[in-house]
Structures are given as C-alpha cells and as structure tokens.
Design a protein around this motif. Structure first.
Motif, PDB file in Angstrom:
ATOM      1  N   GLY A  78       0.800  -1.216   0.000  1.00 41.25           N
ATOM      2  CA  GLY A  78       0.000   0.000   0.000  1.00 41.25           C
ATOM      3  C   GLY A  78       0.834   1.267   0.000  1.00 41.25           C
ATOM      4  O   GLY A  78       0.485   2.242  -0.664  1.00 41.25           O
ATOM      5  N   TYR A  79       1.937   1.259   0.751  1.00 36.34           N
ATOM      6  CA  TYR A  79       2.787   2.449   0.790  1.00 36.34           C
ATOM      7  C   TYR A  79       3.354   2.743  -0.592  1.00 36.34           C
ATOM      8  O   TYR A  79       3.237   3.860  -1.104  1.00 36.34           O
ATOM      9  N   SER A  82       0.755   3.773  -3.186  1.00 36.55           N
ATOM     10  CA  SER A  82       0.327   5.155  -2.960  1.00 36.55           C
ATOM     11  C   SER A  82       1.390   6.145  -3.420  1.00 36.55           C
ATOM     12  O   SER A  82       1.090   7.135  -4.102  1.00 36.55           O
ATOM     13  N   ALA A  86       1.116   8.647  -6.823  1.00 34.49           N
ATOM     14  CA  ALA A  86       1.302  10.099  -6.704  1.00 34.49           C
ATOM     15  C   ALA A  86       2.403  10.594  -7.642  1.00 34.49           C
ATOM     16  O   ALA A  86       2.246  11.619  -8.322  1.00 34.49           O
ATOM     17  N   ILE A 170       1.558   5.607   5.755  1.00 32.26           N
ATOM     18  CA  ILE A 170       1.501   6.147   4.394  1.00 32.26           C
ATOM     19  C   ILE A 170       1.316   7.657   4.461  1.00 32.26           C
ATOM     20  O   ILE A 170       0.366   8.145   5.061  1.00 32.26           O
ATOM     21  N   PHE A 172       1.170   9.621   1.631  1.00 33.53           N
ATOM     22  CA  PHE A 172       0.706  10.013   0.298  1.00 33.53           C
ATOM     23  C   PHE A 172      -0.796   9.701   0.259  1.00 33.53           C
ATOM     24  O   PHE A 172      -1.282   8.936   1.101  1.00 33.53           O
ATOM     25  N   PRO A 173      -1.545  10.243  -0.706  1.00 29.14           N
ATOM     26  CA  PRO A 173      -2.948   9.820  -0.830  1.00 29.14           C
ATOM     27  C   PRO A 173      -3.002   8.292  -0.973  1.00 29.14           C
ATOM     28  O   PRO A 173      -2.316   7.725  -1.821  1.00 29.14           O
ATOM     29  N   GLN A 174      -3.792   7.649  -0.132  1.00 27.18           N
ATOM     30  CA  GLN A 174      -3.742   6.187  -0.028  1.00 27.18           C
ATOM     31  C   GLN A 174      -4.453   5.479  -1.177  1.00 27.18           C
ATOM     32  O   GLN A 174      -5.536   5.865  -1.571  1.00 27.18           O
ATOM     33  N   ILE A 175      -3.794   4.425  -1.638  1.00 26.95           N
ATOM     34  CA  ILE A 175      -4.296   3.535  -2.679  1.00 26.95           C
ATOM     35  C   ILE A 175      -4.304   2.118  -2.123  1.00 26.95           C
ATOM     36  O   ILE A 175      -3.350   1.712  -1.441  1.00 26.95           O
ATOM     37  N   ASP A 176      -5.337   1.362  -2.409  1.00 30.17           N
ATOM     38  CA  ASP A 176      -5.385  -0.037  -1.997  1.00 30.17           C
ATOM     39  C   ASP A 176      -4.932  -0.893  -3.187  1.00 30.17           C
ATOM     40  O   ASP A 176      -5.700  -1.064  -4.134  1.00 30.17           O
TER      41      ASP A 176
END
Length: 183
Positions: A78-79, A82, A86, A170, A172-176
C-alpha cells in the motif's frame, strides 16, 4: 502506527541526518519510508544509490515508475502503490493508465510485456519460465532491458518488504493495491 519508528529529521544526527537532509533537498519532503530506512543509514544510502544508478539506465522515469507500480501491485504494498501513483500523477500519466500499470498492464504493448514480466519475476521469485522470456523478447525487449527490469523489480522489492515489516505510515494519498491485483 509504524512497527519501526521513523527517524525524525529534526533530531537525526550523523550519516542519517546527512542522507535525510539530502532527500528533503532533492524532492522537497522526507517520506516516511526513507525515515524508516534511516534507522540504518547504510540501508537508506544503498536505496538512494540504487535509484541513482538505475536512473542512468536505458529506462526513462515513467518506465521505472511503471515497474514500481507493477511490483507494488504484485506485492500488495500500500505504501509503494500510494507513493508511485502520486509520482505517476505528477508525471501526467493518465489515471486509467496508472491503474493498469498497478495491475501489471499498459496500453503500450512493449511496456505491458515488461510489466507482465516484472510481475512474473515477483510471482516466481525470479524463476521465470522460458515462455516468459520469449514473450517479453517478442514484444521488443532487449536482453539489457530484461536485466534492467529485474534490477528495478529488486529495488522495489526492497521498499515493499521494508514497508511490510515496518508497516510504514503512508504519507501520500492512499491507494489499496489489492483492488488492482491481477492473478
């Protein structure tokens, strides 16, 4: 909460301070991943040197980012997903293409083959099949590009695994990434 404390750049000393100051000067921020790596400055230094060396390879920055996205997706990091989403947005990569790359694909046929190969490297722990090599070569990849793909995957596995172990917060804007996993 991170299981390994990130080094606070304001109180860092010695080599950790020098490296973290360099990161901040270079990119305008000090990501939590690099703050975690700074627990052992040799690790952060190694990561930065690998990145600098690969930046002199034949792949341009968007290709390296695409491999980073595919590797993050394959490892469900995830990190890194994300962070690299970005970065890719900052490179003006279209949103749908970013998500495709995270899933190991691309609208560009050669890049799609490189990303599928990158994901195969992760899935097989490097024990790719002859058919995997044939497919990436058929898409136009040279042996140099194949080796460079392996190196980029390995560099990204380092960050993926540090983030898994540390559970890095995280920033940054989080992404799964699990939403975009293929296979």
């Amino acid at each position: 909460m991170s299981r390994i404390s990130p080094v606070d750049p304001a109180t860092a000393t010695g080599r950790a301070k020098d490296l973290l100051d360099g990161v901040r000067k270079s990119i305008g921020m000090t990501p939590n991943l690099m703050r975690v790596m700074a627990q052992e400055p040799a690790v952060l230094d190694t990561y930065l040197q690998i990145g600098a060396a690969l930046g002199k390879g034949s792949f341009d920055a968007p290709t390296r980012e695409a491999i980073a996205l595919a590797t993050a997706g394959a490892n469900a990091c995830g990190y890194c997903a994300s962070a690299h989403v970005a970065i890719s947005k900052g490179m003006k990569v279209p949103h749908d293409e970013i998500l495709a790359r995270l899933g190991g694909s691309s609208s560009d046929s050669k890049l799609a083959a490189l990303l599928a190969f990158a994901r195969n490297i992760v899935a097989t722990r490097g024990e790719v099949a002859d058919a995997d090599l044939a497919a990436v070569r058929a898409a136009g990849a040279t042996d140099g590009e194949i080796v460079e793909t392996v190196a980029n995957v390995v560099a990204n596995i380092l960050t993926n695994y540090i983030n898994h172990v540390a559970r890095t917060e995280i920033d940054f804007p989080q992404i799964d990434p699990s939403v975009h996993r293929v296979g």
